[in-house]
Design a protein around this motif. Structure first.
Motif, PDB file in Angstrom:
ATOM      1  N   LEU A 284       0.828  -1.210   0.000  1.00 31.15           N
ATOM      2  CA  LEU A 284       0.000   0.000   0.000  1.00 31.15           C
ATOM      3  C   LEU A 284       0.862   1.261   0.000  1.00 31.15           C
ATOM      4  CD1 LEU A 284      -2.689   1.388   0.117  1.00 31.15           C
ATOM      5  CD2 LEU A 284      -2.817   0.933   2.555  1.00 31.15           C
ATOM      6  N   VAL A 285       1.931   1.202   0.770  1.00 31.28           N
ATOM      7  CA  VAL A 285       2.852   2.343   0.797  1.00 31.28           C
ATOM      8  C   VAL A 285       3.366   2.623  -0.613  1.00 31.28           C
ATOM      9  CG1 VAL A 285       5.151   3.089   1.558  1.00 31.28           C
ATOM     10  CG2 VAL A 285       3.588   2.047   3.185  1.00 31.28           C
ATOM     11  N   ASP A 286       3.807   1.570  -1.275  1.00 30.35           N
ATOM     12  CA  ASP A 286       4.357   1.752  -2.618  1.00 30.35           C
ATOM     13  C   ASP A 286       3.308   2.201  -3.618  1.00 30.35           C
ATOM     14  OD1 ASP A 286       6.941  -0.861  -2.638  1.00 30.35           O
ATOM     15  OD2 ASP A 286       6.728   1.041  -1.573  1.00 30.35           O
TER      16      ASP A 286
ATOM     17  N   LYS B  49       0.815   4.078  -2.969  1.00 29.70           N
ATOM     18  CA  LYS B  49       0.572   5.492  -2.718  1.00 29.70           C
ATOM     19  C   LYS B  49       1.682   6.347  -3.334  1.00 29.70           C
ATOM     20  CE  LYS B  49      -1.520   8.426   0.621  1.00 29.70           C
ATOM     21  NZ  LYS B  49      -2.508   9.098  -0.163  1.00 29.70           N
ATOM     22  N   VAL B  50       2.902   5.876  -3.162  1.00 27.78           N
ATOM     23  CA  VAL B  50       4.032   6.634  -3.681  1.00 27.78           C
ATOM     24  C   VAL B  50       4.046   6.637  -5.204  1.00 27.78           C
ATOM     25  CG1 VAL B  50       6.559   6.737  -3.787  1.00 27.78           C
ATOM     26  CG2 VAL B  50       5.435   6.266  -1.618  1.00 27.78           C
TER      27      VAL B  50
ATOM     28  N   ARG C 269       1.409   8.886  -6.658  1.00 27.64           N
ATOM     29  CA  ARG C 269       1.746  10.299  -6.569  1.00 27.64           C
ATOM     30  C   ARG C 269       2.820  10.675  -7.593  1.00 27.64           C
ATOM     31  NH1 ARG C 269       0.003  14.963  -6.252  1.00 27.64           N
ATOM     32  NH2 ARG C 269       1.479  16.479  -5.463  1.00 27.64           N
TER      33      ARG C 269
ATOM     34  N   PHE D 181       0.760  14.804   1.862  1.00 23.76           N
ATOM     35  CA  PHE D 181       1.215  13.553   1.241  1.00 23.76           C
ATOM     36  C   PHE D 181       2.182  12.778   2.129  1.00 23.76           C
ATOM     37  CE2 PHE D 181       2.139  10.495  -1.832  1.00 23.76           C
ATOM     38  CZ  PHE D 181       3.509  10.318  -1.895  1.00 23.76           C
TER      39      PHE D 181
ATOM     40  N   GLU E   1       1.258  -0.408   8.665  1.00 25.36           N
ATOM     41  CA  GLU E   1       1.682  -1.663   8.036  1.00 25.36           C
ATOM     42  C   GLU E   1       2.861  -2.279   8.771  1.00 25.36           C
ATOM     43  OE1 GLU E   1      -0.064  -1.875   3.790  1.00 25.36           O
ATOM     44  OE2 GLU E   1       2.109  -1.487   3.732  1.00 25.36           O
TER      45      GLU E   1
END
Lengths: 258, 157
Positions: A40-42, A44-45, A48, B44, B55
């Motif tokens: 999920l982090v990736d 989002k990045v 963007r 952001f 996570e």
């Protein structure tokens, strides 16, 4: 150089400067990128990074979701479209994902007559030569090392599919193309201003520029399927495959490897 | 006086960032994240970091549980979690956390239970430190945003 040649996005080393002068990918609106990553982090990045670079973005968490989105049912191997089929101009996918890896997804896309002309870029946090090689063999445009940066994403514009209006022409050319990787290696052999292939040092200079000057001749030649060309390409491929290839080294350098 | 507050806070933020870079806690990928923040996406960085925290904590809990049974530790599963944590840490520029994950994974590949335990403790420690420092950073940033807002009221001077 004719910007709508399918081979222009097949080539993996593009001088950004030269191609800036070409028509940008967004003839009719922004290009649409499908980003696939289980993190999920990736997601989002990358979302963007892509938005800021003026792409439209759809993110999905898995290869199977990606295939669904592309209108390709996971179980069927045909390129039968049903359901969602929003035009996608580029797929960028993580390599390491549970279930279907990025490589599996790449294969499915390239095996599909409907989807194979969509450029696919692979991301990975690990620099595994065999992995990189495998992906390029299968038709990936590029193998980007994570973490992905803005400069990596900006470079993607170069791989964008042209408008669907030119798609038929692209598909016809596709069938005529030899394996692009072999073709690329053959072209490399001929490049005057190639890298010094023995240089794998950490201090090697960064972005590749050698292909710029050579693009016109290779663009025209790679459209052809003349027997001598194919034979030469095959021979080159055999030789190149035997050793750690120059393409691999170049890829490492391109993607910030040492 | 309010102007002094904004500058002071900005200096504080920069000092903290410089420290974290110097310590190797953060690397340039964190700066890349900051570059992706603008008026169209003003939160952001904190949004991404918040996801990262949630996570990571899940992953750390899973790792702890996997190591609880010495006999039946599922090293494959551990490696999956570690890869995830490595990936997301590298994506936000959390260099030290990522490096501990690498060492942890090496121990796991050798089915070295004691080594894994040590690595997990180190990982938890590094993660906590990172989390605290990032919270500090966000607090300063929030204060600075507030101070800036008050400093420039519309039309008055």
């Amino acid at each position: 150089m004719d910007g709508h040649d399918v081979v222009s996005w097949r080539r993996r080393t593009h001088g950004i400067d030269a191609l800036d002068s070409l028509q940008p990918s967004s003839d009719s609106g922004e290009a649409h990128v499908l980003a696939v990553d289980d993190s999920l982090v990736d997601r989002k990045v990358i979302e963007r990074l892509l938005r800021i670079s003026s792409f439209r973005v759809t993110t999905v968490e898995s290869g199977s979701r990606a295939l669904q989105f592309l209108g390709l049912d996971e179980d069927k191997s045909s390129g039968h479209f049903d359901g969602l089929n929003l035009k996608v101009d580029l797929i960028i996918t993580d390599y390491c994902m549970p279930g279907m890896t990025g490589y599996d997804l790449l294969k499915r896309v390239k095996e599909s007559s409907a989807l194979r002309e969509i450029p696919v870029v692979i991301m990975s946090s690990e620099k595994v030569l065999a992995r990189i090689d495998r992906c390029l063999e299968e038709g990936a445009e590029e193998f980007i090392m994570k973490p992905v940066k803005l400069s990596d994403v900006k470079r993607l514009k170069v791989y964008m599919r042209r408008d669907s209006g030119e798609r038929n022409e692209s598909e016809a050319e596709n069938r005529v193309n030899v394996n692009p990787k072999r073709k690329l290696r053959e072209e490399e052999e001929d490049d005057d201003n190639n890298y010094d292939d023995s240089d794998l040092s950490a201090s090697s200079p960064s972005p590749p520029t050698c292909s710029v000057s050579s693009s016109p001749p290779s663009a025209s030649s790679s459209c052809l399927s003349s027997p001598s060309m194919a034979a030469a390409a095959a021979a080159t491929a055999a030789a190149a495959a035997a050793s750690a290839s120059t393409a691999d080294k170049r890829w490492l350098r391109m993607n910030g490897g040492d | 006086m309010l102007g002094w507050g904004v500058d002071f806070l900005r200096a504080e933020m920069n000092r903290l960032l410089a420290l974290l870079f110097h310590q190797g806690v953060l690397d340039e990928q964190f700066l890349q994240l900051q570059q992706l923040q603008d008026e169209s996406s003003p939160n952001f960085v904190s949004e991404v970091i918040t996801i990262y925290f949630s996570e990571s904590e899940k992953l750390l809990r899973n790792l702890r549980m996997l190591l609880m049974d010495r006999e039946l530790s599922d090293y494959k599963k551990m490696e999956i979690h570690l890869n995830q944590m490595m990936g997301s840490s590298s994506s936000i520029g959390a260099k030290r956390v990522r490096n501990v994950c690498v060492a942890f994974r090496a121990a796991s590949e050798q089915s070295n239970h004691a080594g894994c335990l040590r690595a997990l403790e180190l990982l938890e420690h590094e993660y906590c430190y990172l989390k605290n420092k990032l919270h500090e950073l966000f607090q300063i940033e929030q204060q600075r945003a507030l101070a800036s807002g008050v400093r420039y009221p519309a039309q008055h001077d």
